[in-house]
Design a protein around this motif. Structure first.
Motif, PDB file in Angstrom:
ATOM      1  N   ARG A 184      -3.204   3.724  -2.374  1.00 15.29           N
ATOM      2  CA  ARG A 184      -3.458   2.603  -3.561  1.00 15.29           C
ATOM      3  C   ARG A 184      -3.064   1.404  -2.481  1.00 15.29           C
ATOM      4  O   ARG A 184      -2.125   1.309  -1.847  1.00 15.29           O
ATOM      5  CB  ARG A 184      -2.407   2.870  -4.399  1.00 15.29           C
ATOM      6  N   ILE A 185      -3.728   0.382  -2.635  1.00 13.12           N
ATOM      7  CA  ILE A 185      -3.687  -0.881  -1.805  1.00 13.12           C
ATOM      8  C   ILE A 185      -3.611  -2.027  -2.926  1.00 13.12           C
ATOM      9  O   ILE A 185      -4.571  -2.118  -3.900  1.00 13.12           O
ATOM     10  CB  ILE A 185      -5.014  -1.162  -1.131  1.00 13.12           C
ATOM     11  N   GLN A 186      -2.663  -2.854  -2.809  1.00 15.36           N
ATOM     12  CA  GLN A 186      -2.785  -4.058  -3.805  1.00 15.36           C
ATOM     13  C   GLN A 186      -2.800  -5.130  -3.068  1.00 15.36           C
ATOM     14  O   GLN A 186      -2.214  -5.240  -1.714  1.00 15.36           O
ATOM     15  CB  GLN A 186      -1.120  -4.080  -4.441  1.00 15.36           C
ATOM     16  N   PHE A 187      -3.843  -6.126  -3.577  1.00 20.34           N
ATOM     17  CA  PHE A 187      -4.162  -7.316  -2.751  1.00 20.34           C
ATOM     18  C   PHE A 187      -3.625  -8.567  -3.266  1.00 20.34           C
ATOM     19  O   PHE A 187      -3.352  -8.639  -4.574  1.00 20.34           O
ATOM     20  CB  PHE A 187      -5.679  -7.469  -2.787  1.00 20.34           C
ATOM     21  N   ASN A 188      -3.379  -9.539  -2.741  1.00 20.01           N
ATOM     22  CA  ASN A 188      -3.097 -10.929  -3.293  1.00 20.01           C
ATOM     23  C   ASN A 188      -4.548 -11.626  -3.581  1.00 20.01           C
ATOM     24  O   ASN A 188      -5.312 -11.222  -3.690  1.00 20.01           O
ATOM     25  CB  ASN A 188      -2.442 -11.838  -2.058  1.00 20.01           C
ATOM     26  N   SER A 193       0.962  -1.284  -0.089  1.00 18.22           N
ATOM     27  CA  SER A 193       0.053   0.016   0.140  1.00 18.22           C
ATOM     28  C   SER A 193       0.885   1.163  -0.102  1.00 18.22           C
ATOM     29  O   SER A 193       2.057   1.248   0.669  1.00 18.22           O
ATOM     30  CB  SER A 193      -1.008  -0.075   1.104  1.00 18.22           C
ATOM     31  N   THR A 194       0.376   2.333  -0.578  1.00 17.94           N
ATOM     32  CA  THR A 194       1.037   3.537  -0.583  1.00 17.94           C
ATOM     33  C   THR A 194       0.037   4.612  -0.501  1.00 17.94           C
ATOM     34  O   THR A 194      -1.065   4.658  -0.583  1.00 17.94           O
ATOM     35  CB  THR A 194       1.881   3.718  -2.058  1.00 17.94           C
ATOM     36  N   VAL A 195       0.868   5.756   0.219  1.00 19.78           N
ATOM     37  CA  VAL A 195       0.022   6.962   0.109  1.00 19.78           C
ATOM     38  C   VAL A 195       0.776   7.884  -0.605  1.00 19.78           C
ATOM     39  O   VAL A 195       1.970   8.285  -0.622  1.00 19.78           O
ATOM     40  CB  VAL A 195      -0.092   7.286   1.784  1.00 19.78           C
ATOM     41  N   ASN A 196      -0.064   8.915  -1.209  1.00 20.61           N
ATOM     42  CA  ASN A 196       0.597   9.949  -1.947  1.00 20.61           C
ATOM     43  C   ASN A 196      -0.542  11.165  -1.788  1.00 20.61           C
ATOM     44  O   ASN A 196      -1.807  10.953  -1.946  1.00 20.61           O
ATOM     45  CB  ASN A 196       0.558   9.712  -3.454  1.00 20.61           C
ATOM     46  N   LEU A 216      -8.177   0.161  -5.379  1.00 17.02           N
ATOM     47  CA  LEU A 216      -7.750  -1.131  -4.858  1.00 17.02           C
ATOM     48  C   LEU A 216      -7.614  -1.983  -6.240  1.00 17.02           C
ATOM     49  O   LEU A 216      -8.257  -2.016  -7.038  1.00 17.02           O
ATOM     50  CB  LEU A 216      -9.276  -1.758  -4.191  1.00 17.02           C
ATOM     51  N   VAL A 217      -6.365  -2.768  -6.141  1.00 11.53           N
ATOM     52  CA  VAL A 217      -5.806  -3.472  -7.175  1.00 11.53           C
ATOM     53  C   VAL A 217      -5.531  -5.070  -6.848  1.00 11.53           C
ATOM     54  O   VAL A 217      -5.045  -5.074  -5.798  1.00 11.53           O
ATOM     55  CB  VAL A 217      -4.726  -2.921  -7.784  1.00 11.53           C
ATOM     56  N   GLN A 218      -6.198  -5.771  -7.807  1.00 10.78           N
ATOM     57  CA  GLN A 218      -5.898  -7.330  -7.682  1.00 10.78           C
ATOM     58  C   GLN A 218      -5.457  -7.753  -9.051  1.00 10.78           C
ATOM     59  O   GLN A 218      -6.242  -7.754  -9.905  1.00 10.78           O
ATOM     60  CB  GLN A 218      -6.742  -8.137  -6.846  1.00 10.78           C
ATOM     61  N   GLU A 219      -4.205  -8.265  -9.192  1.00 10.21           N
ATOM     62  CA  GLU A 219      -3.578  -8.667 -10.521  1.00 10.21           C
ATOM     63  C   GLU A 219      -4.498 -10.049 -10.853  1.00 10.21           C
ATOM     64  O   GLU A 219      -4.832 -10.827  -9.864  1.00 10.21           O
ATOM     65  CB  GLU A 219      -2.256  -9.036 -10.618  1.00 10.21           C
ATOM     66  N   PHE A 229      -9.248  -7.384 -10.071  1.00  6.93           N
ATOM     67  CA  PHE A 229     -10.069  -6.238 -10.109  1.00  6.93           C
ATOM     68  C   PHE A 229      -9.252  -4.925 -10.068  1.00  6.93           C
ATOM     69  O   PHE A 229      -8.196  -5.111  -9.460  1.00  6.93           O
ATOM     70  CB  PHE A 229     -11.217  -6.409  -8.871  1.00  6.93           C
ATOM     71  N   THR A 230      -9.819  -3.986 -10.354  1.00  7.27           N
ATOM     72  CA  THR A 230      -9.425  -2.599 -10.101  1.00  7.27           C
ATOM     73  C   THR A 230     -10.505  -1.810 -10.034  1.00  7.27           C
ATOM     74  O   THR A 230     -11.480  -1.512 -10.772  1.00  7.27           O
ATOM     75  CB  THR A 230      -8.366  -2.021 -11.566  1.00  7.27           C
ATOM     76  N   ILE A 231     -10.344  -1.209  -8.767  1.00  5.50           N
ATOM     77  CA  ILE A 231     -11.660  -0.456  -8.492  1.00  5.50           C
ATOM     78  C   ILE A 231     -11.138   1.103  -7.524  1.00  5.50           C
ATOM     79  O   ILE A 231     -10.241   0.728  -6.964  1.00  5.50           O
ATOM     80  CB  ILE A 231     -12.694  -1.057  -7.571  1.00  5.50           C
ATOM     81  N   MET A 232     -12.000   2.023  -7.931  1.00  8.05           N
ATOM     82  CA  MET A 232     -11.494   3.257  -7.064  1.00  8.05           C
ATOM     83  C   MET A 232     -12.667   3.804  -6.298  1.00  8.05           C
ATOM     84  O   MET A 232     -13.877   3.306  -6.568  1.00  8.05           O
ATOM     85  CB  MET A 232     -11.203   4.215  -8.295  1.00  8.05           C
ATOM     86  N   GLY A 233     -12.405   4.405  -5.349  1.00  9.22           N
ATOM     87  CA  GLY A 233     -13.314   4.768  -4.153  1.00  9.22           C
ATOM     88  C   GLY A 233     -12.862   6.255  -3.898  1.00  9.22           C
ATOM     89  O   GLY A 233     -11.720   6.467  -3.751  1.00  9.22           O
ATOM     90  N   ALA A 234     -13.871   7.131  -3.800  1.00  5.39           N
ATOM     91  CA  ALA A 234     -13.764   8.366  -3.092  1.00  5.39           C
ATOM     92  C   ALA A 234     -14.506   9.014  -2.226  1.00  5.39           C
ATOM     93  O   ALA A 234     -15.615   8.346  -1.903  1.00  5.39           O
ATOM     94  CB  ALA A 234     -13.630   9.331  -4.315  1.00  5.39           C
ATOM     95  N   ARG A 235     -13.966   9.502  -1.306  1.00  2.22           N
ATOM     96  CA  ARG A 235     -14.568  10.250   0.112  1.00  2.22           C
ATOM     97  C   ARG A 235     -14.262  11.738  -0.083  1.00  2.22           C
ATOM     98  O   ARG A 235     -13.085  12.015   0.242  1.00  2.22           O
ATOM     99  CB  ARG A 235     -14.389   9.274   1.312  1.00  2.22           C
TER     100      ARG A 235
END
Length: 162
Positions: free
Chosen positions: A89-93, A77-80, A126-129, A137-143
């Motif tokens: 950005r969070i990458q999942f197994n 995961s990274t924060v920018n 959120l990303v899972q290869e 999946f690749t999904i984006m969420g906003a708040r």
């Protein structure tokens, strides 16, 4: 001197109009230079003035990252931070499901102090290869600062069947 008087008497309307046009062009040039090249040097203008005294501190970023990474489904995961938006950005197994990933992202908001939530917008990716066993999946969420929940947008690429 007589020639100048003759030119003035014959062309005084034209001369006055030329002086008015030159004056207008000078004023327009000054206004355009001040508008396009003067003012604030920041690309955000004065929109970031209210967060200047509250930057998202490194220890708070690390606390957020550790709260996210404590889950065994998270690979990285990274924060920018860009302006008033915190991009996470969070990458999942391949163990993670889409619902589980959304749940992890929603729980990670609790790790962010409420002072920051009142000033910064959040943007999750959120990303899972995809592998042989999972579709990925690749999904984006906003708040934004006015909401309490993440709004999700599915960005998973769809493969064309041939």
């Amino acid at each position: 001197m007589k020639k100048i008087k003759d030119i003035w008497n014959n062309n005084r309307v034209l001369i006055v109009l030329i002086i008015i046009v030159i004056t207008c062009f000078c004023i327009m040039g000054i206004v355009m230079v001040k508008y396009f090249f003067g003012g604030n040097t920041s690309s955000y203008g004065d929109r970031l003035d209210d967060i200047a005294n509250m930057p998202f501190k490194e220890e708070d970023q690390n606390a957020l990252l550790s709260a996210i990474k404590e889950n065994d489904s998270v690979i990285d995961s990274t924060v920018n931070i860009r302006g008033k938006i915190i991009y996470i950005r969070i990458q999942f197994n391949e163990k993670a499901t889409l619902d589980k990933a959304k749940e992890i992202a929603n729980k990670s908001i609790e790790a962010i102090p409420s002072d920051y939530l009142a000033k910064y917008d959040l943007e999750y990716t959120l990303v899972q290869e995809s592998t042989e066993s999972v579709a990925g999946f690749t999904i984006m969420g906003a708040r934004n600062i006015n909401r309490t929940v993440l709004i999700w947008n599915n960005n998973t690429p769809i493969k064309d069947e041939e």
